[in-house]
Design an enzyme around this catalytic site. Structure first.
Site, short mmCIF file in Angstrom:
data_model
loop_
_atom_site.label_atom_id
_atom_site.label_comp_id
_atom_site.label_asym_id
_atom_site.label_seq_id
_atom_site.Cartn_x
_atom_site.Cartn_y
_atom_site.Cartn_z
N CYS A 6 -13.68 -22.62 20.70
CA CYS A 6 -12.96 -22.73 19.43
C CYS A 6 -11.95 -23.87 19.44
O CYS A 6 -11.22 -24.06 20.39
CB CYS A 6 -12.25 -21.42 19.12
SG CYS A 6 -11.48 -21.45 17.50
N CYS A 33 -9.78 -24.18 16.75
CA CYS A 33 -8.79 -23.88 15.71
C CYS A 33 -7.42 -24.32 16.24
O CYS A 33 -7.26 -24.51 17.44
CB CYS A 33 -8.82 -22.39 15.35
SG CYS A 33 -7.91 -21.35 16.51
N CYS A 68 -6.31 -22.37 19.36
CA CYS A 68 -7.07 -22.46 20.60
C CYS A 68 -7.14 -23.87 21.17
O CYS A 68 -7.38 -24.05 22.37
CB CYS A 68 -8.49 -21.98 20.40
SG CYS A 68 -8.61 -20.25 19.93
N ASP A 96 0.87 -1.18 0.00
CA ASP A 96 0.00 0.00 0.00
C ASP A 96 0.90 1.23 0.00
O ASP A 96 2.11 1.12 0.21
CB ASP A 96 -0.94 -0.04 1.22
CG ASP A 96 -2.18 0.84 0.99
OD1 ASP A 96 -2.21 1.59 0.00
OD2 ASP A 96 -3.10 0.78 1.83
N ASP A 142 -3.66 7.17 -3.64
CA ASP A 142 -5.00 7.71 -3.84
C ASP A 142 -5.39 8.62 -2.69
O ASP A 142 -4.75 8.62 -1.64
CB ASP A 142 -6.00 6.55 -3.94
CG ASP A 142 -5.90 5.59 -2.76
OD1 ASP A 142 -4.76 5.25 -2.38
OD2 ASP A 142 -6.94 5.21 -2.21
N1 GUN Z 1 -6.39 0.96 3.16
C1 GUN Z 1 -7.65 1.03 3.63
N2 GUN Z 1 -8.38 1.89 2.90
C2 GUN Z 1 -7.58 2.37 1.93
C3 GUN Z 1 -7.77 3.31 0.86
O1 GUN Z 1 -8.84 3.88 0.66
N3 GUN Z 1 -6.69 3.52 0.04
C4 GUN Z 1 -5.49 2.90 0.25
N4 GUN Z 1 -4.49 3.16 -0.59
N5 GUN Z 1 -5.29 2.04 1.26
C5 GUN Z 1 -6.33 1.77 2.08
ZN ZN Z 2 -9.50 -20.34 17.86
#
Ligand code: GUN
Ligand code: ZN
Length: 648
Positions: free
Chosen positions: A273, A275, A278, A88, A123
């Protein structure tokens, strides 16, 4: 590049081709904080089986030490993760902390240079409380940056984020304008605040508006969606990828994620749970664990629950009961129930992706089931395509056991002895002409014996419509001997209603559209029936086998002779998929039609419809079943568009 493997409606199992190999979707990308790893990426890959993760390039770039490793050794070595790594860009940091001190160009180049498999544009995060003007302006900036990033991406796949706050028209516009740009993944962004405050009904509107604008051949990532309670619904609406920081964030707060919601360890009276994390522990024991150990256990639990739910969702896609799963899941929280109910207003859109039939019978789970596109489909087709036989009398039966026509056989024979009658059954789908009783979902559905108020009201409304539109001289609800006496007074003489012939006509029109019965059945019709169960198997016209009737869903399978008749009788583009000359020989030999070779197709084609493959001169090449909608056939460059059964 994306390829659909299996699907149900908008939900799909796909393969995304990346330079690090293929990634199967739907998938969850755990968020890995490069400075604070709760669960090591290696464990995510080796033990949990996560084949992709997401990390933040902004954090890496701002930390001198890890930046150097990332730039020299690459992201995969930095994190010790052999799978797909998505990064990201820092947009989310600007949502959390205000402005970020980085430029789009720099962060995109950085992601590319450290070897991200999928990188993200910087963005602008559109907040739900923003005005429409502000949202629209910031979308322009995001689109400009997306264009800029597309030119810089190199071999990295690029995620172009759909923004637009809670404005459906802006979402759709943003999505649509991105479809012309060289981006590879389309996250839906700006939705974290909606999810955090459980505004799931609005989330549904946002997802659907975005889907309407997007190209079909790009995976849709729901940015910041990491709670398993949302997965089935989001997948139903066509989301392919998710990312979760919640598993770790919640764990640090001693919170367990379950399909029903998130629960604090201190409030939990027991832990049911099993899993792998757990198993063998109880709440008391977990409470007493040292902090780090406890956080890790809860984080692992959160990941297992998420992982198992995604597997469950995949299974539902494969087996055809995703709607049932979603309806059950959405009962775990009132806000999810609101989301489920809000699907009602999107029925028209959802109907375009509704398959002709499913392997799994339709199960009624509650009044929200009535909003499923299968109901709208039936209602619309009946209205638009069904022609009442011109009998004098219309008899209506209260819903008998299925299949209706078999249960009522002897009663109908008795009535026909004295009256020129036709028959309907009152069903939860509305009135069902008796000859349509074997098609999906009429026959392949289960309702509780005791109908609820909403079902009754809907049925009443549709019965009233029938009362206004029928052409019978007399309509009556069957009430045994009394009705028979009435019929004897009203009209004497035998009835000529032939359910087999009526079925063939009605199914042809319902399945192939208006005029199909005339085109298909013009001539001397004879039926081949199975001996033991008295069902129509094959339909022959003037000795030629035109269609077969399927036992599973009551619809027709087209034969070449039938296809030729339809082609001559109903105008282009109906039921046709037109292929390029390059593909003609191939399909004529009975091989599937691939997306890249489709020139155009009938927009009315629905998934699993019988279609005619034709060349550009409208000559029949092959027949088969549509695997995609028209838009998908045109958008995708890979994958099967029509599963060809035989060449012509
Ligand atoms: N992570 C959670 N929401 C967003 C978003 O709107 N844009 C970006 N780039 N990362 C995110
Ligand atoms: Zn669990």
């Amino acid at each position: 590049m994306l390829e659909i493997i299996r699907r149900d409606g908008l939900a799909r199992i796909c393969r995304l081709h990346t330079r690090r190999g293929e990634l199967e979707t739907p998938c969850l990308l755990p968020v890995v904080n490069p400075r604070l790893t709760t669960i090591k990426p290696r464990e995510l890959y080796d033990v949990f089986g996560f084949r992709a993760l997401i990390t933040n390039s902004y954090i890496i770039r701002n930390d001198h030490r890890i930046r150097e490793i990332a730039l020299t050794k690459g992201l995969h070595e930095l994190l010790d993760f052999p799978g797909v790594i998505m990064t990201d860009s820092g947009s989310f940091q600007s949502h959390m902390y205000g402005e970020v001190d980085v430029k789009n160009r720099d962060i995109v180049e950085f992601q590319r240079d450290i070897g991200a498999d999928i990188g993200t544009v910087l963005d602008i995060f559109t907040e739900p409380e923003w005005s429409k003007e502000r949202t629209a302006e910031s979308i322009e900036v995001t689109l400009g940056r997306t264009e800029e990033a597309a030119a810089l991406k190199g071999k990295m796949l690029l995620a172009g984020v759909v923004q637009g706050s809670i404005y459906p028209d802006l979402r759709q516009m943003c999505a649509h304008r991105m479809s012309d740009m060289a981006v590879d993944v389309n996250p839906i962004g700006g939705v974290v605040p909606l999810m955090e405050t459980y505004r799931f009904a609005e989330l549904v509107d946002v997802i659907i508006a975005s889907k309407k604008g997007l190209r079909a051949d790009r995976p849709v990532h729901l940015f910041g969606a990491g709670h398993p309670m949302l997965f089935s619904l989001a997948v139903l609406l066509g989301c392919d990828m998710f990312d979760s920081a919640s598993y770790a964030k919640f764990a640090r707060d001693d919170r367990f994620m379950f399909l029903e919601g998130t629960f604090r360890l201190r409030d939990m009276k027991a832990l049911e749970c099993n899993c792998p994390a757990c198993l063998g522990h109880d709440v008391e024991e977990i409470r007493k664990m040292p902090d780090g150990e406890r956080t890790e256990l809860i984080a692992r639990h959160n990941l297992w629950v998420s992982k198992m739910e995604l597997e469950r969702v995949k299974r539902a896609i494969l087996e055809g009961d995703l709607w049932e799963l979603v309806e059950r899941r959405c009962r775990s929280h009132p806000a999810l129930l609101d989301a489920l109910r809000s699907l009602g207003k999107h029925q028209e859109f959802l109907e375009r992706f509704e398959p002709l039939s499913r392997e799994h019978a339709l199960f009624y789970t509650g009044s929200e089931t009535l909003n499923r596109p299968a109901f709208l489909r039936y209602q619309k087709r009946l209205e638009e395509r069904y022609v009442h036989p011109s009998t004098e009398v219309g008899i209506i039966f209260e819903e008998p056991e299925k299949p209706y026509s078999r249960t009522m056989r002897s009663v109908m024979d008795t009535i026909l002895e004295t009256s020129d009658a036709h028959f309907h059954v009152i069903s939860p789908f509305g009135p069902v002409p008796i000859e349509l009783d074997e098609i999906y979902p009429i026959s392949q559905s289960l309702f509780p014996n005791e109908k609820d108020q909403q079902t009754k009201e809907r049925t009443d409304r549709l019965m009233e419509d029938l009362a206004h539109h029928h052409t019978y001289k007399l309509g009556a609800i069957w009430d045994g001997e009394e009705t028979l006496d009435l019929l004897k007074m009203f009209s004497k003489g035998k009835g000529g209603f032939n359910i087999d012939m009526a079925r063939v006509k009605a199914v042809a029109e319902y399945q192939f559209g208006k005029g199909a019965a005339e085109a298909l059945l013009n001539g001397q019709v004879s039926l081949v029936k199975s001996k033991n169960v008295d069902r129509i198997r094959n339909v022959l016209v003037d000795g030629e086998h035109v269609v077969s009737m399927r036992a599973e869903d009551g619809f027709f399978t087209l034969r070449p002779a039938g296809a030729k008749r339809l082609l001559a009788g109903i105008p282009a583009p109906r039921m046709r998929v037109t292929v390029m000359d390059d593909s003609v020989e191939f399909n004529r030999q009975g091989k599937n039609v691939f997306c890249g070779f489709v020139i155009d197709a009938d927009p009315e084609i629905r998934l699993h419809d019988e279609v005619m493959v034709v060349d550009q001169k409208d000559t029949l090449i092959a027949i088969g079943r549509a695997q995609l909608t028209r838009e998908e056939m045109l958008d995708f460059s890979k994958g099967v568009a029509v599963k060809v059964r035989e060449g012509a």
